[in-house]
Enzyme design. Structure first.
Site, PDB file in Angstrom:
ATOM      1  N   TYR A   1      23.143  32.565  46.070  1.00 37.02           N
ATOM      2  CA  TYR A   1      24.167  31.549  46.335  1.00 37.02           C
ATOM      3  C   TYR A   1      23.501  30.230  46.750  1.00 37.02           C
ATOM      4  CZ  TYR A   1      28.024  29.257  48.896  1.00 37.02           C
ATOM      5  OH  TYR A   1      28.964  28.369  49.365  1.00 37.02           O
TER       6      TYR A   1
ATOM      7  N   SER B   1      26.401  23.300  50.101  1.00 35.68           N
ATOM      8  CA  SER B   1      26.379  24.185  51.261  1.00 35.68           C
ATOM      9  C   SER B   1      25.111  23.899  52.034  1.00 35.68           C
ATOM     10  CB  SER B   1      26.383  25.655  50.810  1.00 35.68           C
ATOM     11  OG  SER B   1      26.046  26.522  51.873  1.00 35.68           O
TER      12      SER B   1
END
Length: 253
Positions: free
Chosen positions: A162, A148
């Site tokens: 995350y 990501s």
């Protein structure tokens, strides 16, 4: 079973929705047989399987939590039984929790996010290497780890846990790529930016991409299919001299 004449097989974890589902459909269009894993949404997984089969390819959906070593082992045993080969692993499964500052994160949340997003891909890669590596009489293969842009950006005030789990996944990608580079396996990472998927609802803000799209140099969010094309390029022979690297699909962010 004659594995030499079969279509190549791709396994996409978390393949029932979003980027995973888009990758499964595009892979079928490119000639792959497709296995997806999913955790909860069986109708969505069945829809992906039906779409792959409609393109004339073989497809299978297996319920498996990638954070559970026993379920991961069973997933790969099922692939052995049904297909007898594995050519590409896409570690796509990931979880996101509600937007939060770091001081409000629970230990349980942190552990679950790391279990799925960092340890899960390691468990799946272990199984894939045992089937792909020349050391294990494999034919070689490709691993694509879906990271990501948050691994670079940190996601302050929203998803630092995350982002940190994706940072761990990236370090794993670098180390594994070097470890298996002479065993016929390429390992690369892909960093999606702000993509229109259902995942944002898990974070409590389904419209998040539209809220922040002006922070993206291209001025828009990305579509799952745009990420899928990049994943499948990294997986393909077109990227034959590319390993241990990361491709950003972020609209310039």
């Amino acid at each position: 079973m004659d594995t030499a004449s079969q279509a190549p097989l791709i396994l996409i974890t978390g393949g029932s929705r979003g980027v995973g589902a888009a990758t499964a459909r595009l892979a079928a269009a490119q000639g792959y047989d497709v296995v997806i894993s999913f955790v909860a949404d069986e109708p969505a997984a069945a829809s992906v399987v039906a779409d792959v089969q409609a393109m004339g390819r073989r497809a299978l959906a297996v319920r498996a939590d990638s954070a559970d070593p026993e379920q991961v082992a069973q997933l790969f045993a099922t692939i052995d039984q049904q297909f007898g080969r594995l050519d590409v692993l896409v570690n796509n499964a990931a979880v996101l929790a509600r937007q939060s500052r770091v001081e409000d994160l629970s230990p349980e949340r942190m552990q679950r996010i790391f279990a799925v997003n960092a340890i899960g891909p390691m468990l799946c890669a272990q199984q894939a290497i045992k089937r792909m590596s020349y050391r294990h009489q494999g034919r070689g293969g490709s691993v694509v780890n879906v990271s990501s842009a948050s691994a670079r950006l940190g996601s302050p005030n929203e998803y630092v846990d995350y982002a940190a789990s994706k940072g761990a996944l990236e370090t794993f990608t670098i180390g594994l790529a070097k470890e298996v580079a002479r065993e016929g396996i390429r390992v690369n990472g892909l960093r999606p930016g702000h993509i229109y998927t259902d995942m944002h609802a898990s974070g409590g803000e389904p419209g998040r991409v539209d809220r922040i799209k002006d922070t993206i140099p291209m001025g828009r969010g990305g579509q799952p299919e745009e990420v899928a094309r990049a994943i499948l390029w990294l997986a393909s022979a077109e990227a034959s001299f590319t390993t241990g690297t990361f491709l950003d699909v972020t609209g310039g962010k």
